[in-house]
Design a protein around this motif. Structure first.
Motif, PDB file in Angstrom:
ATOM      1  N   HIS A 155      26.853  41.524   2.665  1.00 25.96           N
ATOM      2  CA  HIS A 155      25.555  42.053   2.216  1.00 25.96           C
ATOM      3  C   HIS A 155      24.504  40.947   2.076  1.00 25.96           C
ATOM      4  CE1 HIS A 155      22.841  44.867   0.336  1.00 25.96           C
ATOM      5  NE2 HIS A 155      22.741  44.099  -0.734  1.00 25.96           N
ATOM      6  N   VAL A 156      24.880  39.804   1.520  1.00 29.03           N
ATOM      7  CA  VAL A 156      23.943  38.684   1.347  1.00 29.03           C
ATOM      8  C   VAL A 156      23.981  37.831   2.607  1.00 29.03           C
ATOM      9  CG1 VAL A 156      23.348  36.642   0.009  1.00 29.03           C
ATOM     10  CG2 VAL A 156      24.237  38.670  -1.147  1.00 29.03           C
ATOM     11  N   VAL A 157      22.818  37.629   3.208  1.00 27.87           N
ATOM     12  CA  VAL A 157      22.705  36.870   4.451  1.00 27.87           C
ATOM     13  C   VAL A 157      22.218  35.448   4.187  1.00 27.87           C
ATOM     14  CG1 VAL A 157      21.586  36.800   6.712  1.00 27.87           C
ATOM     15  CG2 VAL A 157      22.237  38.985   5.720  1.00 27.87           C
ATOM     16  N   ALA A 158      21.293  35.287   3.240  1.00 31.27           N
ATOM     17  CA  ALA A 158      20.718  33.962   2.988  1.00 31.27           C
ATOM     18  C   ALA A 158      20.132  33.864   1.584  1.00 31.27           C
ATOM     19  CB  ALA A 158      19.631  33.663   4.009  1.00 31.27           C
ATOM     20  N   ARG A 159      20.066  32.635   1.112  1.00 36.99           N
ATOM     21  CA  ARG A 159      19.359  32.315  -0.138  1.00 36.99           C
ATOM     22  C   ARG A 159      18.142  31.481   0.242  1.00 36.99           C
ATOM     23  NH1 ARG A 159      24.621  30.893  -1.204  1.00 36.99           N
ATOM     24  NH2 ARG A 159      24.059  28.712  -1.040  1.00 36.99           N
ATOM     25  N   ILE A 160      16.999  31.820  -0.337  1.00 35.64           N
ATOM     26  CA  ILE A 160      15.749  31.132   0.002  1.00 35.64           C
ATOM     27  C   ILE A 160      15.135  30.560  -1.263  1.00 35.64           C
ATOM     28  CG2 ILE A 160      13.445  31.405   1.001  1.00 35.64           C
ATOM     29  CD1 ILE A 160      14.576  33.830   2.529  1.00 35.64           C
ATOM     30  N   GLU A 161      14.687  29.314  -1.149  1.00 36.59           N
ATOM     31  CA  GLU A 161      14.021  28.654  -2.266  1.00 36.59           C
ATOM     32  C   GLU A 161      12.682  28.114  -1.798  1.00 36.59           C
ATOM     33  OE1 GLU A 161      14.732  25.036  -5.455  1.00 36.59           O
ATOM     34  OE2 GLU A 161      16.330  25.589  -4.080  1.00 36.59           O
ATOM     35  N   ALA A 162      11.640  28.386  -2.572  1.00 40.03           N
ATOM     36  CA  ALA A 162      10.305  27.901  -2.234  1.00 40.03           C
ATOM     37  C   ALA A 162      10.162  26.454  -2.682  1.00 40.03           C
ATOM     38  CB  ALA A 162       9.245  28.760  -2.903  1.00 40.03           C
ATOM     39  N   ALA A 163       9.689  25.624  -1.759  1.00 43.83           N
ATOM     40  CA  ALA A 163       9.352  24.237  -2.081  1.00 43.83           C
ATOM     41  C   ALA A 163       7.831  24.152  -2.111  1.00 43.83           C
ATOM     42  CB  ALA A 163       9.959  23.303  -1.047  1.00 43.83           C
ATOM     43  N   GLU A 164       7.265  22.965  -2.016  1.00 44.59           N
ATOM     44  CA  GLU A 164       5.808  22.829  -2.096  1.00 44.59           C
ATOM     45  C   GLU A 164       5.089  23.566  -0.970  1.00 44.59           C
ATOM     46  OE1 GLU A 164       4.194  18.987  -2.720  1.00 44.59           O
ATOM     47  OE2 GLU A 164       5.740  18.446  -4.163  1.00 44.59           O
ATOM     48  N   ASP A 165       5.403  23.235   0.274  1.00 36.35           N
ATOM     49  CA  ASP A 165       4.694  23.832   1.406  1.00 36.35           C
ATOM     50  C   ASP A 165       5.602  24.563   2.380  1.00 36.35           C
ATOM     51  OD1 ASP A 165       2.334  22.792   0.441  1.00 36.35           O
ATOM     52  OD2 ASP A 165       2.453  20.969   1.641  1.00 36.35           O
TER      53      ASP A 165
END
Length: 94
Positions: free
Chosen positions: A29-39
């Motif tokens: 079910h979970v394909v990816a984890r995403i984390e926001a950085a500066e840009d």
């Protein structure tokens, strides 16, 4: 493209990409984890997908996973191409 994949916020700077084809209790079910950085957005693929790990927009990661998993895409595995074996050329004995 279809709506097979969706993003869900986990916090202000983190998201998950879900595959709606599988139920929530399925490991696929979970394909990816995403984390926001500066840009940019840093993506940790949970599935073995040959995709970038950095994106400028969250939507680009979602688009790439849709494109890559579409039936018949270049990301599908195929059998290796056979390379004929030729014995080494021997020099003339003296």
């Amino acid at each position: 493209m279809g709506n097979r994949f969706t993003t869900a916020p986990v916090s202000d700077t983190n998201w998950l990409i879900y595959d709606t084809l599988y139920p929530g209790n399925d490991s696929r079910h979970v394909v990816a984890r995403i984390e926001a950085a500066e840009d940019f957005y840093d993506v940790a693929w949970v599935r073995p997908l040959p995709l970038p790990t950095t994106y400028l927009r969250l939507e680009d990661a979602l688009y790439d996973v849709e494109r890559c998993t579409a039936r018949g895409s270049v990301c599908d595995s195929t059998r290796p191409i056979s390379i004929p074996h030729m014995p080494p050329v021997r020099s003339a004995e003296r």
